[in-house]
Design an enzyme around this catalytic site. Sequence first.
Site, PDB file in Angstrom:
ATOM      1  N   MET A   1      -6.285  18.387  -8.198  1.00  0.00           N
ATOM      2  CA  MET A   1      -4.509  19.633  -7.944  1.00  0.00           C
ATOM      3  C   MET A   1      -3.712  19.360  -8.023  1.00  0.00           C
ATOM      4  O   MET A   1      -3.137  18.102  -7.816  1.00  0.00           O
ATOM      5  CB  MET A   1      -4.808  19.796  -5.480  1.00  0.00           C
ATOM      6  CG  MET A   1      -6.599  20.930  -6.400  1.00  0.00           C
ATOM      7  SD  MET A   1      -6.501  21.384  -4.012  1.00  0.00           S
ATOM      8  CE  MET A   1      -6.860  19.719  -3.893  1.00  0.00           C
ATOM      9  N   ALA A   2      -3.026  19.691  -9.117  1.00  0.00           N
ATOM     10  CA  ALA A   2      -1.556  19.088  -9.245  1.00  0.00           C
ATOM     11  C   ALA A   2      -0.354  19.348  -7.939  1.00  0.00           C
ATOM     12  O   ALA A   2      -0.227  20.097  -7.315  1.00  0.00           O
ATOM     13  CB  ALA A   2      -0.684  20.157 -10.642  1.00  0.00           C
TER      14      ALA A   2
ATOM     15  N   CYS B   1      -5.519  25.829 -17.094  1.00  0.00           N
ATOM     16  CA  CYS B   1      -4.480  25.922 -15.647  1.00  0.00           C
ATOM     17  C   CYS B   1      -4.118  27.600 -16.284  1.00  0.00           C
ATOM     18  O   CYS B   1      -4.220  27.025 -17.803  1.00  0.00           O
ATOM     19  CB  CYS B   1      -3.839  24.962 -16.352  1.00  0.00           C
ATOM     20  SG  CYS B   1      -2.283  25.118 -15.497  1.00  0.00           S
TER      21      CYS B   1
ATOM     22  N   ASP C   1     -14.147  28.439  -4.043  1.00  0.00           N
ATOM     23  CA  ASP C   1     -14.284  29.164  -2.713  1.00  0.00           C
ATOM     24  C   ASP C   1     -15.260  27.948  -2.034  1.00  0.00           C
ATOM     25  O   ASP C   1     -16.195  29.061  -1.550  1.00  0.00           O
ATOM     26  CB  ASP C   1     -14.689  30.479  -2.968  1.00  0.00           C
ATOM     27  CG  ASP C   1     -13.910  31.468  -4.360  1.00  0.00           C
ATOM     28  OD1 ASP C   1     -12.799  31.085  -4.364  1.00  0.00           O
ATOM     29  OD2 ASP C   1     -14.270  32.950  -4.409  1.00  0.00           O
TER      30      ASP C   1
HETATM   31  C1  LIG Z   1      -2.345  22.999  -5.854  1.00  0.00           C
HETATM   32  C2  LIG Z   1      -3.623  23.669  -6.423  1.00  0.00           C
HETATM   33  C3  LIG Z   1      -3.008  22.543  -7.845  1.00  0.00           C
HETATM   34  C4  LIG Z   1      -4.156  22.527  -8.865  1.00  0.00           C
HETATM   35  N1  LIG Z   1      -4.181  21.445 -10.065  1.00  0.00           N
HETATM   36  C5  LIG Z   1      -5.048  21.482 -10.830  1.00  0.00           C
HETATM   37  C6  LIG Z   1      -4.864  20.607 -11.851  1.00  0.00           C
HETATM   38  O1  LIG Z   1      -4.325  19.345 -12.452  1.00  0.00           O
HETATM   39  N2  LIG Z   1      -5.532  20.552 -12.846  1.00  0.00           N
HETATM   40  C7  LIG Z   1      -7.123  21.796 -12.739  1.00  0.00           C
HETATM   41  O2  LIG Z   1      -7.784  21.484 -13.680  1.00  0.00           O
HETATM   42  N3  LIG Z   1      -6.694  22.297 -11.964  1.00  0.00           N
HETATM   43  C8  LIG Z   1      -6.434  22.514 -10.861  1.00  0.00           C
HETATM   44  N4  LIG Z   1      -6.414  23.982  -9.813  1.00  0.00           N
HETATM   45  C9  LIG Z   1      -7.527  24.610  -9.765  1.00  0.00           C
HETATM   46  C10 LIG Z   1      -8.842  23.575  -8.746  1.00  0.00           C
HETATM   47  O3  LIG Z   1      -8.716  22.022  -9.186  1.00  0.00           O
HETATM   48  C11 LIG Z   1      -9.885  24.671  -8.559  1.00  0.00           C
HETATM   49  O4  LIG Z   1     -10.636  24.691  -9.683  1.00  0.00           O
HETATM   50  C12 LIG Z   1      -9.197  25.461  -7.628  1.00  0.00           C
HETATM   51  O5  LIG Z   1      -8.617  25.294  -7.144  1.00  0.00           O
HETATM   52  C13 LIG Z   1     -10.691  26.428  -7.136  1.00  0.00           C
HETATM   53  O6  LIG Z   1     -11.387  25.682  -6.141  1.00  0.00           O
HETATM   54  P1  LIG Z   1     -11.251  25.593  -4.448  1.00  0.00           P
HETATM   55  O7  LIG Z   1     -11.499  26.864  -4.386  1.00  0.00           O
HETATM   56  O8  LIG Z   1     -12.463  25.002  -4.714  1.00  0.00           O
HETATM   57  O9  LIG Z   1      -9.676  25.196  -4.355  1.00  0.00           O
HETATM   58  C14 LIG Z   1      -5.182  22.896  -8.920  1.00  0.00           C
HETATM   59  C15 LIG Z   1      -5.514  24.702  -7.630  1.00  0.00           C
HETATM   60  C16 LIG Z   1      -4.807  24.243  -6.252  1.00  0.00           C
HETATM   61  C17 LIG Z   1      -5.100  25.059  -5.735  1.00  0.00           C
END
Ligand SMILES: Cc1cc2nc3c(=O)[nH]c(=O)nc-3n(C[C@H](O)[C@H](O)[C@H](O)COP(=O)(O)O)c2cc1C
Length: 329
Positions: A17-18, A101, A203
């Site tokens: 997560m960036a 992304c 999710d």
């Molecule tokens: C704040 C934020 C930053 C993210 N940055 C990246 C990133 O740098 N590289 C990436 O592959 N996915 C990035 N994602 C996506 C997450 O890795 C993930 O795929 C997405 O949030 C879905 O998973 P979750 O439902 O568990 O949050 C980011 C998501 C969030 C919320």
Amino acid sequence: MKIGNITLKNPVVLAPMAGVCNPAFRLIAKEFGSGLVCAEMVSDKGILFENERSLKMLYVDEREKPLSLQIFGGERESLVAAAKYVDKHTNADIIDINMGCPVPKITKCDAGAKWLLDPDKIYEMVAATVDAVQKPVTVKMRIGWDEDHIYAVKNAQAVERAGGAAIAVHGRTRVQMYEGTANWDIIKEVKQNVSIPVIGNGDISTPQEAKERLEKYGVDGVMIGRAALGNPWMLYRTVQYLEKGEILPEPDAREKMNICMLHLDRLIELKGESVAVREMRKHAAWYLKGLPKTGSVRNEINQMTTRDGMSKLLFNYVEQVEELQQKIS
Ligand SMILES: Cc1cc2nc3c(=O)[nH]c(=O)nc-3n(C[C@H](O)[C@H](O)[C@H](O)COP(=O)(O)O)c2cc1C
């Protein structure tokens, strides 16, 4: 689960997560038990042009390992060169390529989710990267560009043919951004059509959901993103549930603020007090999520400029909550 020659002690993975997954938070996630932590994405060009900020993002603390470091780019030459740099000059264990992304600034440069439209390009770029480095190469992708272009299985097979060591799949299309719900049926289809490890993502918000996804969709690992923001307990509680079948209680306000301050202190070591405190404002708000009566403390966080100010604010809040709870009980 094994990714190349790297063995993970459990299948719970912190998502990249960036703006979040720097060494300060990653180390906490590791201490809370995650089998693998992923770093925030770094630009291939930033690495090649030796941009100071990009190079700083490549720092890996020994205690975080095993760690996956993610790069993004849209051109073969620069992507491969950046991967070589990461391979030689960092102690990351895994090199991950971002194919998910959705942000226009990134997809306009043919990077991130733009790859999802072209399995042949995926094959060529991953093969070239795998050939150029020693570390295992993985890919993190979304299921497709939009509803009409869902090439998840073809794309995953291209990664496998090219020598990729694992794939993480976020069950949304690029067009969905973060809307709607993740499609785990397509993640399952990917799993059934490749033999490298597949990590499912999207999710997962409770330990029970993580277990259900592992069992019902047959994935090798579960990647947790937003549910871990300000909540590394989600990782710990998931590992405990998978390993021992017990659901541990949620942390109380004091425990949460203790870890919040540990997070801030580590950020200060990394970035200095002024930058760290400003960056910590969003994290502190996340740590407060789920706690009672946070309205005014949330507003005040945004005025904080020093470590001690933040600490005083948060622990005053904890005392108020504890007093309130004593009165009730
Ligand atoms: C704040 C934020 C930053 C993210 N940055 C990246 C990133 O740098 N590289 C990436 O592959 N996915 C990035 N994602 C996506 C997450 O890795 C993930 O795929 C997405 O949030 C879905 O998973 P979750 O439902 O568990 O949050 C980011 C998501 C969030 C919320």
